[in-house]
Design an enzyme around this catalytic site. Structure first.
Site, mmCIF file in Angstrom:
data_model
loop_
_atom_site.group_PDB
_atom_site.id
_atom_site.type_symbol
_atom_site.label_atom_id
_atom_site.label_comp_id
_atom_site.label_asym_id
_atom_site.label_seq_id
_atom_site.Cartn_x
_atom_site.Cartn_y
_atom_site.Cartn_z
ATOM 1 N N CYS A 100 0.853 -1.188 0.000
ATOM 2 C CA CYS A 100 0.000 0.000 0.000
ATOM 3 C C CYS A 100 0.888 1.237 0.000
ATOM 4 O O CYS A 100 1.858 1.304 0.758
ATOM 5 C CB CYS A 100 -0.893 -0.008 1.236
ATOM 6 S SG CYS A 100 -2.027 1.391 1.318
ATOM 7 N N HIS A 142 -8.942 -4.149 -1.936
ATOM 8 C CA HIS A 142 -7.979 -3.363 -1.151
ATOM 9 C C HIS A 142 -8.406 -1.886 -1.128
ATOM 10 O O HIS A 142 -8.448 -1.256 -0.061
ATOM 11 C CB HIS A 142 -6.581 -3.538 -1.768
ATOM 12 C CG HIS A 142 -5.522 -2.691 -1.139
ATOM 13 N ND1 HIS A 142 -4.448 -3.223 -0.462
ATOM 14 C CD2 HIS A 142 -5.347 -1.339 -1.099
ATOM 15 C CE1 HIS A 142 -3.697 -2.225 -0.008
ATOM 16 N NE2 HIS A 142 -4.204 -1.080 -0.390
ATOM 17 N N GLU A 143 -8.735 -1.356 -2.315
ATOM 18 C CA GLU A 143 -9.110 0.066 -2.387
ATOM 19 C C GLU A 143 -10.447 0.309 -1.690
ATOM 20 O O GLU A 143 -10.631 1.332 -1.016
ATOM 21 C CB GLU A 143 -9.174 0.537 -3.848
ATOM 22 C CG GLU A 143 -7.888 0.367 -4.654
ATOM 23 C CD GLU A 143 -6.644 0.899 -3.971
ATOM 24 O OE1 GLU A 143 -6.758 1.818 -3.130
ATOM 25 O OE2 GLU A 143 -5.550 0.372 -4.243
ATOM 26 N N HIS A 146 -10.170 0.935 1.930
ATOM 27 C CA HIS A 146 -9.791 2.314 2.301
ATOM 28 C C HIS A 146 -11.036 3.191 2.507
ATOM 29 O O HIS A 146 -11.015 4.097 3.340
ATOM 30 C CB HIS A 146 -8.917 2.944 1.216
ATOM 31 C CG HIS A 146 -7.473 2.524 1.257
ATOM 32 N ND1 HIS A 146 -6.659 2.731 2.349
ATOM 33 C CD2 HIS A 146 -6.689 1.920 0.330
ATOM 34 C CE1 HIS A 146 -5.434 2.271 2.086
ATOM 35 N NE2 HIS A 146 -5.428 1.774 0.868
#
Ligand code: NI
Length: 173
Positions: A100, A142-143, A146
């Site tokens: 990241c 993953h995004e 966030h």
């Protein structure tokens, strides 16, 4: 546009739930997206979420491309996704390496759904539905994390799955 700084782990903006975008075509949103595109282009990252440049809004860019950071990444057109949602297409999860831009210097094995269906609003304001699998599905998840105030380390199952980036590069060659 001046260089956009990538927010680093420890900054509270990475730990709050991002707000949905209401005016996709608005000048503010379009300017923020341009800042994200510029920030991502200046790195070897394969994705970026708005909170990573300090904007707590539900916008991600998924941009898989091979690079020294991710030599095996497939090439795709960078895709801006506004207010994204997803469902898993099967219960199957697979562990794979992630890093990241907000957590430099380390990599870890993270379990993710191998096949997903994503819905989002695109940069032109149109609703889009797309299916992704393997590495691109991983980037998306993953995004998306966030936007939920999560980082990939939260999903690591065993501390032994965390390695220094220098060791990771020895592992993958
Ligand atoms: Ni990240």
């Amino acid at each position: 546009m001046s260089a956009v700084e990538i927010v680093q782990l420890g900054n509270p903006v990475l730990r709050v739930v991002a707000t949905p975008v209401t005016e996709v075509g608005g000048i503010e949103t379009q300017t923020e997206i341009k800042a994200m595109q510029a920030a991502l282009a200046s790195t070897q990252g394969v994705g970026l979420a708005a909170p990573q440049i300090g904007i707590s809004k539900q916008i991600v860019i998924v941009a898989s491309r091979p690079s020294p950071r991710y030599p095996q990444a497939p090439l795709m057109e960078p895709t801006v996704m506004i207010n994204p949602r997803f469902v898993a297409l099967s219960e199957e999860k697979e562990k794979g390496w992630e890093g990241c831009l907000s957590i430099p210097g380390i990599r870890a094995l993270v379990p993710r759904y191998t096949a997903i269906e994503v819905t989002y609003t695109n940069i032109e304001g149109h609703a889009v539905q797309q299916q992704f699998d393997s590495f691109v599905a991983r980037i998306f998840q993953h995004e998306y994390d966030h936007l939920e105030g999560k980082v990939y380390l939260d999903r690591v199952e065993d501390n032994q799955d965390i390695v220094a980036e220098s060791e990771y590069f020895k592992l993958i060659v």
